[in-house]
Motif scaffolding. Structure first.
Motif, PDB file in Angstrom:
ATOM      1  N   TYR A   1       0.830  -1.198   0.000  1.00  0.00           N
ATOM      2  CA  TYR A   1       0.000   0.000   0.000  1.00  0.00           C
ATOM      3  C   TYR A   1       0.864   1.247   0.000  1.00  0.00           C
ATOM      4  O   TYR A   1       1.837   1.337   0.754  1.00  0.00           O
ATOM      5  CB  TYR A   1      -0.883   0.042   1.247  1.00  0.00           C
ATOM      6  N   CYS A   2       0.489   2.225  -0.812  1.00  0.00           N
ATOM      7  CA  CYS A   2       1.120   3.532  -0.717  1.00  0.00           C
ATOM      8  C   CYS A   2       0.225   4.432   0.136  1.00  0.00           C
ATOM      9  O   CYS A   2      -0.985   4.210   0.244  1.00  0.00           O
ATOM     10  CB  CYS A   2       1.344   4.145  -2.088  1.00  0.00           C
ATOM     11  N   ALA A   3       0.848   5.430   0.727  1.00  0.00           N
ATOM     12  CA  ALA A   3       0.104   6.317   1.609  1.00  0.00           C
ATOM     13  C   ALA A   3       0.716   7.712   1.573  1.00  0.00           C
ATOM     14  O   ALA A   3       1.923   7.867   1.371  1.00  0.00           O
ATOM     15  CB  ALA A   3       0.113   5.775   3.035  1.00  0.00           C
ATOM     16  N   SER A   4      -0.127   8.710   1.811  1.00  0.00           N
ATOM     17  CA  SER A   4       0.284  10.114   1.790  1.00  0.00           C
ATOM     18  C   SER A   4       0.125  10.705   3.191  1.00  0.00           C
ATOM     19  O   SER A   4      -0.900  10.517   3.848  1.00  0.00           O
ATOM     20  CB  SER A   4      -0.580  10.885   0.791  1.00  0.00           C
ATOM     21  N   GLN A   5       1.152  11.403   3.635  1.00  0.00           N
ATOM     22  CA  GLN A   5       1.150  11.934   4.987  1.00  0.00           C
ATOM     23  C   GLN A   5       0.023  12.922   5.232  1.00  0.00           C
ATOM     24  O   GLN A   5      -0.446  13.601   4.327  1.00  0.00           O
ATOM     25  CB  GLN A   5       2.499  12.581   5.305  1.00  0.00           C
ATOM     26  N   ARG A   6      -0.381  12.996   6.484  1.00  0.00           N
ATOM     27  CA  ARG A   6      -1.512  13.823   6.874  1.00  0.00           C
ATOM     28  C   ARG A   6      -1.199  15.307   6.741  1.00  0.00           C
ATOM     29  O   ARG A   6      -2.029  16.080   6.275  1.00  0.00           O
ATOM     30  CB  ARG A   6      -1.875  13.498   8.321  1.00  0.00           C
ATOM     31  N   PHE A   7       0.019  15.708   7.149  1.00  0.00           N
ATOM     32  CA  PHE A   7       0.369  17.121   7.167  1.00  0.00           C
ATOM     33  C   PHE A   7       1.490  17.406   6.183  1.00  0.00           C
ATOM     34  O   PHE A   7       2.403  16.605   6.010  1.00  0.00           O
ATOM     35  CB  PHE A   7       0.788  17.545   8.570  1.00  0.00           C
ATOM     36  N   SER A   8       1.441  18.565   5.572  1.00  0.00           N
ATOM     37  CA  SER A   8       2.449  18.949   4.590  1.00  0.00           C
ATOM     38  C   SER A   8       3.725  19.402   5.277  1.00  0.00           C
ATOM     39  O   SER A   8       3.696  19.893   6.410  1.00  0.00           O
ATOM     40  CB  SER A   8       1.917  20.057   3.687  1.00  0.00           C
ATOM     41  N   GLY A   9       4.838  19.228   4.567  1.00  0.00           N
ATOM     42  CA  GLY A   9       6.112  19.765   5.012  1.00  0.00           C
ATOM     43  C   GLY A   9       6.700  19.154   6.257  1.00  0.00           C
ATOM     44  O   GLY A   9       7.621  19.715   6.853  1.00  0.00           O
ATOM     45  N   THR A  10       6.230  18.006   6.664  1.00  0.00           N
ATOM     46  CA  THR A  10       6.733  17.380   7.891  1.00  0.00           C
ATOM     47  C   THR A  10       7.812  16.356   7.579  1.00  0.00           C
ATOM     48  O   THR A  10       8.017  15.974   6.429  1.00  0.00           O
ATOM     49  CB  THR A  10       5.597  16.716   8.673  1.00  0.00           C
TER      50      THR A  10
END
Length: 125
Positions: free
Chosen positions: A94-103
């Motif tokens: 599974y690929c996933a995208s982080q909840r918050f930007s720039g972290t």
């Protein structure tokens, strides 16, 4: 936000596969990305992650030196190049995208807000 993973398949031990994950619906270049996997009868586990800038990567110990995570911000795509595959790499990835930007890059599932549908990787011995 949608994540579309592809590239899985059946491969012999020692072989290679490259997984891709295309992200739509958010500013891809602003978010860190991760790959996780779930083997039959087991929980989902972290595999690799890359920061929003692409400058930082992190791998679980069992794939270090064999897998490489990368991203192409122009194509809104994150990749997982998997070499020297072993039967124990068999799983749904599974690929996933982080909840918050720039972290910073993270291995924590709870830090990922959006997930792809998964792609099956089967490694035969």
């Amino acid at each position: 936000v949608q994540l579309q993973a592809s590239g899985g398949g059946l491969v012999q031990a020692g072989g290679s596969l490259r997984l891709s994950c295309v992200v739509s619906g958010r500013a891809f270049r602003s978010y860190g990305m991760g790959w996780f996997r779930q083997a039959p009868g087991k929980g989902r586990e972290f595999v690799a992650a890359i920061s929003w800038s692409g400058l930082s990567t992190y791998y679980t110990d069992s794939v270090k030196g064999r897998f490489t995570i990368s991203r192409d911000n122009a194509k809104n795509t994150v990749y997982l190049q998997m070499n020297s595959l072993k039967p124990e790499d068999t799983a749904v990835y599974y690929c996933a995208s982080q909840r918050f930007s720039g972290t910073q890059v993270t291995i924590e599932e709870g830090e990922y807000a959006y997930w792809g549908q998964g792609t099956q990787v089967t490694v035969s011995s």
